[in-house]
Design an enzyme around this catalytic site. Structure first.
Site, PDB file in Angstrom:
ATOM      1  N   SER A 102       0.832  -1.195   0.000  1.00 53.80           N
ATOM      2  CA  SER A 102       0.000   0.000   0.000  1.00 53.80           C
ATOM      3  C   SER A 102       0.876   1.258   0.000  1.00 53.80           C
ATOM      4  O   SER A 102       1.730   1.384  -0.879  1.00 53.80           O
ATOM      5  CB  SER A 102      -0.938  -0.075   1.210  1.00 53.80           C
ATOM      6  OG  SER A 102      -2.079   0.689   1.003  1.00 53.80           O
ATOM      7  N   ASP A 207     -10.188  -5.656  -3.478  1.00 54.04           N
ATOM      8  CA  ASP A 207      -9.652  -4.510  -2.725  1.00 54.04           C
ATOM      9  C   ASP A 207     -10.622  -3.337  -2.865  1.00 54.04           C
ATOM     10  O   ASP A 207     -10.890  -2.879  -3.970  1.00 54.04           O
ATOM     11  CB  ASP A 207      -8.268  -4.141  -3.292  1.00 54.04           C
ATOM     12  CG  ASP A 207      -7.519  -3.137  -2.431  1.00 54.04           C
ATOM     13  OD1 ASP A 207      -8.150  -2.252  -1.839  1.00 54.04           O
ATOM     14  OD2 ASP A 207      -6.276  -3.247  -2.377  1.00 54.04           O
ATOM     15  N   HIS A 235      -7.470  -5.903   0.277  1.00 57.28           N
ATOM     16  CA  HIS A 235      -6.272  -5.082   0.461  1.00 57.28           C
ATOM     17  C   HIS A 235      -5.210  -5.790   1.312  1.00 57.28           C
ATOM     18  O   HIS A 235      -4.014  -5.624   1.087  1.00 57.28           O
ATOM     19  CB  HIS A 235      -6.694  -3.756   1.115  1.00 57.28           C
ATOM     20  CG  HIS A 235      -5.697  -2.654   0.998  1.00 57.28           C
ATOM     21  ND1 HIS A 235      -5.254  -2.186  -0.226  1.00 57.28           N
ATOM     22  CD2 HIS A 235      -5.039  -1.901   1.934  1.00 57.28           C
ATOM     23  CE1 HIS A 235      -4.387  -1.203  -0.031  1.00 57.28           C
ATOM     24  NE2 HIS A 235      -4.241  -1.018   1.270  1.00 57.28           N
TER      25      HIS A 235
HETATM   26  N1  TYC Z   1      -2.243   3.474   0.442  1.00 56.05           N
HETATM   27  C1  TYC Z   1      -3.236   3.350   1.505  1.00 56.05           C
HETATM   28  C2  TYC Z   1      -2.622   2.628   2.696  1.00 56.05           C
HETATM   29  O1  TYC Z   1      -1.423   2.600   2.865  1.00 56.05           O
HETATM   30  C3  TYC Z   1      -4.507   2.698   1.024  1.00 56.05           C
HETATM   31  C4  TYC Z   1      -5.135   3.464  -0.099  1.00 56.05           C
HETATM   32  C5  TYC Z   1      -5.035   3.057  -1.412  1.00 56.05           C
HETATM   33  C6  TYC Z   1      -5.808   4.629   0.130  1.00 56.05           C
HETATM   34  C7  TYC Z   1      -5.576   3.780  -2.455  1.00 56.05           C
HETATM   35  C8  TYC Z   1      -6.365   5.361  -0.901  1.00 56.05           C
HETATM   36  O2  TYC Z   1      -6.795   5.702  -3.193  1.00 56.05           O
HETATM   37  C9  TYC Z   1      -6.246   4.954  -2.195  1.00 56.05           C
HETATM   38  N2  TYC Z   1      -3.401   2.063   3.609  1.00 56.05           N
END
Ligand code: TYC
Length: 254
Positions: A102, A207, A235
């Site tokens: 992520s 996800d 996710h």
């Molecule tokens: N990257 C975020 C995390 O580290 C999760 C996430 C992904 C949020 C995509 C928004 O548009 C997005 N939990």
């Protein structure tokens, strides 16, 4: 054994954990407000101790790398990337592979794009190189922590307490908003275009935060990259399907 350490990095005290004694160094990068244990317990415990020396770090202001309290400069991914690189230097690792989840995957994309000489192989999942306006909608739904299930919320509350977590969760969402407003949503497009190391992208097709466009873009942009789609996964696929994930990663890293 998994051991806990601190290193002085770019003027802050960074916490990291270490395990294994293999030839191949791995750096694990957690998600937003993530930390070594909340995000990577099955990887720290079960990835081969013979093949890898695993380092997992808490970015500044996260986990046990507090103080300092977290702050949110516009390009916070670049700062986390610089800290991670400085940490690996401080533990004398000249070349290593990266597993990033992520936000940690985004940090991994930045490192691999900026330091092609440092990164052997890259694995990212739940990551994106830019933010779509529609992503912000999905995202705002998770802003109010009282609407989360207790099971999702508790690990964070245990690390931070409710007050710090609520405060910085909101600031983190605002920081994504700044990428949208000030950089047209571009997080790390230029860095991603420069990546030349072997790259594995894993995507859980259920996800709720990351739409298929994102792993598809990474796959199309990074030459020779491999995309593995898991139809049933969400996710947190490396926690929910830890054994399958670890096996996939070990095969890719060999
Ligand atoms: N990257 C975020 C995390 O580290 C999760 C996430 C992904 C949020 C995509 C928004 O548009 C997005 N939990």
């Amino acid at each position: 054994a998994i051991t806990s350490h601190y290193a002085e990095v770019n003027g802050v005290r960074i916490h990291y954990e270490k395990t294994g004694s293999g030839k191949h160094p791995l750096l694990l990068l957690p998600g937003a407000l993530g930390s070594t244990r909340t995000d990577f317990a099955p990887q720290l415990e079960k990835l081969s101790k013979e093949k890898y020396t695993v380092f997992a770090f808490d970015p500044r202001g996260y986990g046990r790398s507090i103080p300092p309290e977290r702050d949110w400069p516009l390009d916070y991914f670049k700062r986390d990337a610089d800290d991670a690189v400085a940490l690996m230097k401080s533990v004398q690792q000249k070349q290593f592979s990266i597993l990033g989840w992520s936000d940690g995957g985004i940090t991994g994309l930045v490192i691999a794009g900026q330091h092609p000489d440092l990164v052997k192989r890259l694995v990212v999942w739940g990551s994106n190189a830019y933010i779509l306006p529609s992503d912000m909608d999905a995202f705002q739904k998770i802003e109010d922590l009282t609407k989360w299930s207790a099971r999702m919320r508790e690990p964070f509350v245990k690390v931070y307490g409710m007050e710090y977590f609520q405060k910085h969760w909101k600031k983190w969402i605002a920081a994504y908003g700044h990428y949208v407003e000030e950089r047209k949503g571009d997080i790390c497009i230029e860095e991603t275009k420069k990546i030349r190391c072997p790259t594995l992208i894993v995507h859980g097709q259920k996800d709720a935060l990351v739409v298929q466009e994102h792993p598809d873009y990474l796959h199309a942009t990074i030459p020779g990259s491999v995309l593995v789609n898991w139809p049933e996964a969400k996710h947190n696929l490396h926690l929910r399907y830890a054994d399958e994930f670890n096996t996939l990663v070990e095969q890719f890293l060999d």
